[in-house]
Scaffold this active site. Structure first.
Site, PDB file in Angstrom:
ATOM      1  N   HIS A  91      42.877  13.860  80.268  1.00 38.54           N
ATOM      2  CA  HIS A  91      43.872  14.934  80.185  1.00 38.54           C
ATOM      3  C   HIS A  91      45.195  14.371  79.676  1.00 38.54           C
ATOM      4  O   HIS A  91      45.615  13.280  80.067  1.00 38.54           O
ATOM      5  CB  HIS A  91      44.063  15.588  81.557  1.00 38.54           C
ATOM      6  N   GLU A 155      41.749  20.966  74.342  1.00 37.71           N
ATOM      7  CA  GLU A 155      42.991  21.380  74.996  1.00 37.71           C
ATOM      8  C   GLU A 155      44.179  20.889  74.161  1.00 37.71           C
ATOM      9  O   GLU A 155      44.685  19.781  74.372  1.00 37.71           O
ATOM     10  CB  GLU A 155      43.060  20.827  76.421  1.00 37.71           C
TER      11      GLU A 155
END
Length: 233
Positions: A91, A155
């Site tokens: 992430h 993302e």
């Protein structure tokens, strides 16, 4: 595969909030066909908490070593012992991680019996320079393991927490890039997923799920997102 809905709580929520949230989710799970994965902070990881069959627990990171002098870290085996079946890796909010480290973490997670959700995505500068596909393809080559089962989360960094989301066509094009490298692995989308845009996102070709941040912390709002997905599928 059922539509995958992953809730990334980040550094939010207490153990009591998590237990209450899971209890409500268990009560509603008979009406849900999607696969739900809740990723709370480490302190809320379940142990012996009861889960219905379509609900799984994930973590937000793991180390690529199985043990050792790594203060503040946690291993994939430890997560597995706590009842996790998924782990989010790479992430963008976890700064200073290299592509190589993310790949090692993914390989270790798979070896330990976890299903990694591996994040890829471009920053704003990449997007404005029309380098999205180039960046994502390089990340796929550098981050994704050769063997084992995993999910890729597209993302875009510029979309996280901003309320801005790429067009459906733009997301579909990136999914095509990812799947051309990963032999049709499942791809989910993350980045400002909300109740307001989930119906539109659900229409994206070859999208296998979504990764939800802040919108997943409130149970009623999260449940409404799940209901919107159920209508679409």
């Amino acid at each position: 595969m059922s539509f995958l809905i992953v809730a990334n709580w980040k550094m939010n929520g207490t153990r009591s909030l998590f237990v209450n949230f899971i209890g409500k989710l268990n009560d509603k799970s008979n009406e849900i066909t999607s696969k739900l994965v809740i990723c709370p902070p480490f302190t809320s990881l379940p142990g012996n908490i009861e889960l219905n069959s379509n609900i799984s627990i994930g973590a937000q990171n793991c180390h690529y070593k199985k043990s050792g002098s790594y203060t503040g870290e946690i291993s994939a085996e430890m997560l597995k012992e706590l009842g996790c079946t998924y782990v989010i890796l790479g992430h963008s909010e976890r700064t200073h991680e290299t592509n190589g480290e993310i790949k090692l973490k993914s390989e270790t997670a798979i070896e330990s019996g976890l299903h990694p959700i591996i994040c890829v995505g471009e920053n704003l500068e990449d997007r404005e320079s029309s380098k999205t596909k180039e960046v994502v393809e390089y990340q796929c080559k550098s981050r994704l393991p050769i063997h084992g089962e995993y999910t890729v989360a597209y993302e875009p960094i510029w979309a996280i927490g901003t309320g801005h989301v790429p067009s459906n066509n733009a997301i579909a094009e990136v999914i095509e890039v990812i799947q051309s490298y990963t032999s049709k692995k499942h791809v989910i989308y993350g980045g400002s997923v909300s109740l307001e845009n989930i119906e539109n996102l659900s229409n994206i070709l070859n999208l296998s799920g979504v990764l939800i941040g802040s919108a997943s912390l409130d149970f009623d709002r999260f449940h409404k997102i799940v209901q919107q997905v159920e209508k679409a599928y």
